[in-house]
Design a protein around this motif. Structure first.
Motif, PDB file in Angstrom:
ATOM      1  N   SER A   2      -2.965 -40.732  -6.000  1.00  0.00           N
ATOM      2  CA  SER A   2      -1.869 -39.996  -6.626  1.00  0.00           C
ATOM      3  C   SER A   2      -0.576 -40.412  -5.941  1.00  0.00           C
ATOM      4  CB  SER A   2      -2.079 -38.485  -6.517  1.00  0.00           C
ATOM      5  OG  SER A   2      -2.132 -38.093  -5.165  1.00  0.00           O
TER       6      SER A   2
ATOM      7  N   GLN B  82      -5.273 -29.730 -16.390  1.00  0.00           N
ATOM      8  CA  GLN B  82      -4.778 -30.747 -15.466  1.00  0.00           C
ATOM      9  C   GLN B  82      -3.446 -31.330 -15.931  1.00  0.00           C
ATOM     10  OE1 GLN B  82      -8.305 -33.197 -15.581  1.00  0.00           O
ATOM     11  NE2 GLN B  82      -9.037 -32.437 -13.599  1.00  0.00           N
ATOM     12  N   ARG B  83      -3.300 -31.506 -17.244  1.00  0.00           N
ATOM     13  CA  ARG B  83      -2.016 -31.994 -17.767  1.00  0.00           C
ATOM     14  C   ARG B  83      -0.904 -30.990 -17.475  1.00  0.00           C
ATOM     15  NH1 ARG B  83      -5.346 -32.903 -22.313  1.00  0.00           N
ATOM     16  NH2 ARG B  83      -6.115 -35.068 -22.388  1.00  0.00           N
TER      17      ARG B  83
ATOM     18  N   VAL C 185       3.662 -36.211 -20.471  1.00  0.00           N
ATOM     19  CA  VAL C 185       2.683 -37.007 -19.726  1.00  0.00           C
ATOM     20  C   VAL C 185       2.292 -38.253 -20.524  1.00  0.00           C
ATOM     21  CG1 VAL C 185       0.356 -37.025 -18.739  1.00  0.00           C
ATOM     22  CG2 VAL C 185       1.789 -34.971 -18.547  1.00  0.00           C
TER      23      VAL C 185
ATOM     24  N   GLU D 131      -0.617 -40.766 -20.727  1.00  0.00           N
ATOM     25  CA  GLU D 131      -1.999 -40.867 -20.275  1.00  0.00           C
ATOM     26  C   GLU D 131      -2.619 -42.131 -20.851  1.00  0.00           C
ATOM     27  OE1 GLU D 131      -6.051 -38.115 -19.999  1.00  0.00           O
ATOM     28  OE2 GLU D 131      -4.195 -37.310 -20.867  1.00  0.00           O
TER      29      GLU D 131
ATOM     30  N   ALA E 158      -1.704 -33.131  -6.702  1.00  0.00           N
ATOM     31  CA  ALA E 158      -1.996 -33.870  -7.932  1.00  0.00           C
ATOM     32  C   ALA E 158      -3.367 -34.525  -7.855  1.00  0.00           C
ATOM     33  CB  ALA E 158      -0.912 -34.925  -8.172  1.00  0.00           C
TER      34      ALA E 158
ATOM     35  N   CYS F 250       2.190 -39.191 -10.640  1.00  0.00           N
ATOM     36  CA  CYS F 250       1.110 -39.827 -11.401  1.00  0.00           C
ATOM     37  C   CYS F 250      -0.194 -39.817 -10.621  1.00  0.00           C
ATOM     38  CB  CYS F 250       1.486 -41.269 -11.782  1.00  0.00           C
ATOM     39  SG  CYS F 250       1.586 -42.415 -10.391  1.00  0.00           S
ATOM     40  N   VAL F 251      -1.287 -39.948 -11.371  1.00  0.00           N
ATOM     41  CA  VAL F 251      -2.622 -40.016 -10.789  1.00  0.00           C
ATOM     42  C   VAL F 251      -3.328 -41.245 -11.354  1.00  0.00           C
ATOM     43  CG1 VAL F 251      -2.869 -37.565 -10.315  1.00  0.00           C
ATOM     44  CG2 VAL F 251      -3.479 -38.431 -12.567  1.00  0.00           C
TER      45      VAL F 251
ATOM     46  N   CYS G 158      -6.388 -33.120 -10.281  1.00  0.00           N
ATOM     47  CA  CYS G 158      -6.856 -34.052 -11.307  1.00  0.00           C
ATOM     48  C   CYS G 158      -8.136 -34.779 -10.904  1.00  0.00           C
ATOM     49  CB  CYS G 158      -5.757 -35.070 -11.638  1.00  0.00           C
ATOM     50  SG  CYS G 158      -4.284 -34.297 -12.358  1.00  0.00           S
TER      51      CYS G 158
ATOM     52  N   LEU H 265       0.056 -31.258 -13.873  1.00  0.00           N
ATOM     53  CA  LEU H 265       0.807 -32.479 -13.591  1.00  0.00           C
ATOM     54  C   LEU H 265       2.263 -32.315 -14.024  1.00  0.00           C
ATOM     55  CD1 LEU H 265      -0.004 -35.194 -12.324  1.00  0.00           C
ATOM     56  CD2 LEU H 265      -0.230 -36.132 -14.622  1.00  0.00           C
TER      57      LEU H 265
END
Length: 400
Positions: free
Chosen positions: A46, A142-143, A85, A87, A37, A129-130, A41, A146
């Motif tokens: 992470s 990237q989403r 996600v 964000e 992750a 999570c990041v 990302c 994840l």
């Protein structure tokens, strides 16, 4: 701002506690998820988090020393309210997090993105999570990654619950049925875990937008899990053939000291990684008669087992003693084996309570294979152990 409780809070917590993951030791599968992750990302932090009733605990982490936080301070407590996600491009400008101590304090969280980890496809028990120290946004690739990593974490938890259910059922059955169900649960877990990991990483490799270094790491994880599958299948075939007398030993005169040197050299990187001192005190020839490949397989399993169950800072000593027959000792300062379990350690498919607590990989056939190999050589193996002190394995082989 403290996150409100999800509408399924009671069922969510029941699913989390049923998985028995809270406060467990680090595991490679979850550590890989956190590391990937971070790499995918491009963030310095992470986490794989579990949101409990009043705390947030980190099952895996990269770039953060904390083991967890109070739930009131948890950004992931907001992420478990949705199945996609969450964000937060700039936490400092978001009224939900502007006064959060993780944002205003020394940790300086600014960017956050968390994908929920679901059990039963419904209950969000945590996140992958990041976090970054500067405002930013994820790319669509990237989403997707994840989300995929969160699904992979969910599968790991589901497999843990499955094994737990199988163990509970086995406790209510007769000894034979208990061994059968334990074996089936263990083998199912050991087969499905690497297969699921391979499938997840192959799914991500099919996506575009990853750097060559990240793709190479995916392939490394796939390779490691493929090797894990091959070792399990080989172990199952070995215990079956040895039990039926179906394996022919290639008996030759050999130097047990050289065999110990090869095994200790192969195991030393693992020992160093786990901060366990491995001392090979066999410094003189030890003539013996046996199959070097099978004896090496047995010794390797015993040393790896000792490393696995010895805490950081501990030590393992391998030495021989003189006598009418060659004798090899493997002495560790590990957690030891309770007296009630000692008579069963060489039983097929037996797993110790400590292995279950640690969620240690294995189907329960390793020590059975070791015992069968030593017996096939007309030798003997014996364990002395004391919980909290350590274990000594004593192997005796015939002279040439």
């Amino acid at each position: 701002m403290r996150a409100p409780l999800p509408t399924d809070e009671e069922a969510r917590l029941a699913a989390l506690h049923e998985a028995k993951v809270l406060d467990t030791l680090p595991e490679d599968d979850f550590d890989d998820i956190a590391l990937l992750a971070s790499e995918i990302c491009g963030t310095p932090i992470s986490l794989v988090t579990m949101v409990d009733a009043d705390r947030q605990w980190f099952k895996a982490k990269v770039g953060l020393e904390l083991d967890g936080t109070h739930r009131d301070d948890s950004l992931c407590a907001h992420a478990i309210h949705q199945h996609d996600v969450l964000e937060v491009p700039d936490a400092g400008a978001d009224r939900r997090f502007a006064d959060n101590p993780l944002v205003t304090g020394d940790h300086k969280f600014r960017f956050y993105a968390g994908a929920p980890v679901l059990l039963d496809g419904t209950h969000a028990v945590g996140t992958v999570c990041v976090v970054d120290h500067v405002p930013r946004e994820l790319t669509e690739a990237q989403r997707r990654a994840l989300r995929c990593l969160a699904r992979h974490a969910s599968v790991q938890l589901e497999l843990r619950r499955y094994a737990q259910h199988a163990g509970d059922i086995a406790d209510r059955m007769r000894q034979l049925d208990r061994m059968k169900d334990s074996f089936l649960a263990g083998v199912s877990h050991e087969l499905r875990t690497p297969l699921t990991s391979i499938r997840g990483y192959l799914e991500m490799l099919q996506s575009d937008g990853f750097e060559p270094e990240t793709s190479q790491r995916f392939l490394s994880v796939i390779q490691r899990n493929s090797d894990r599958l091959l070792r399990l299948i080989d172990d199952l075939l070995t215990v079956s053939r040895l039990s039926d007398g179906g394996i022919r030993l290639d008996l030759v005169e050999l130097d047990l000291a050289e065999l110990v040197h090869q095994v200790s050299t192969a195991c030393r990187p693992l020992a160093e990684h786990r901060d366990v001192a491995l001392h090979n005190l066999v410094d003189h020839p030890v003539p013996a008669r046996g199959d070097s490949r099978r004896l090496g397989q047995a010794l390797n399993h015993l040393v790896v087992n000792a490393i696995k169950f010895t805490a950081p800072g501990g030590e393992i000593i391998i030495r021989t003693t003189a006598g009418a027959e060659p004798e090899l000792l493997i002495i560790d300062t590990g957690m030891g084996i309770p007296a009630a379990e000692l008579p069963h350690v060489f039983d097929r498919f037996f797993r110790s309570a400590a292995a279950d607590r640690m969620a240690a990989a294995g189907s329960g056939v390793g020590l059975s294979i070791v015992n069968l190999i030593i017996e096939a050589h007309h030798g003997s193996i014996h364990l002395d152990s004391e919980p909290g002190v350590g274990t000594t394995v004593r192997i005796t082989l015939p002279r040439p």
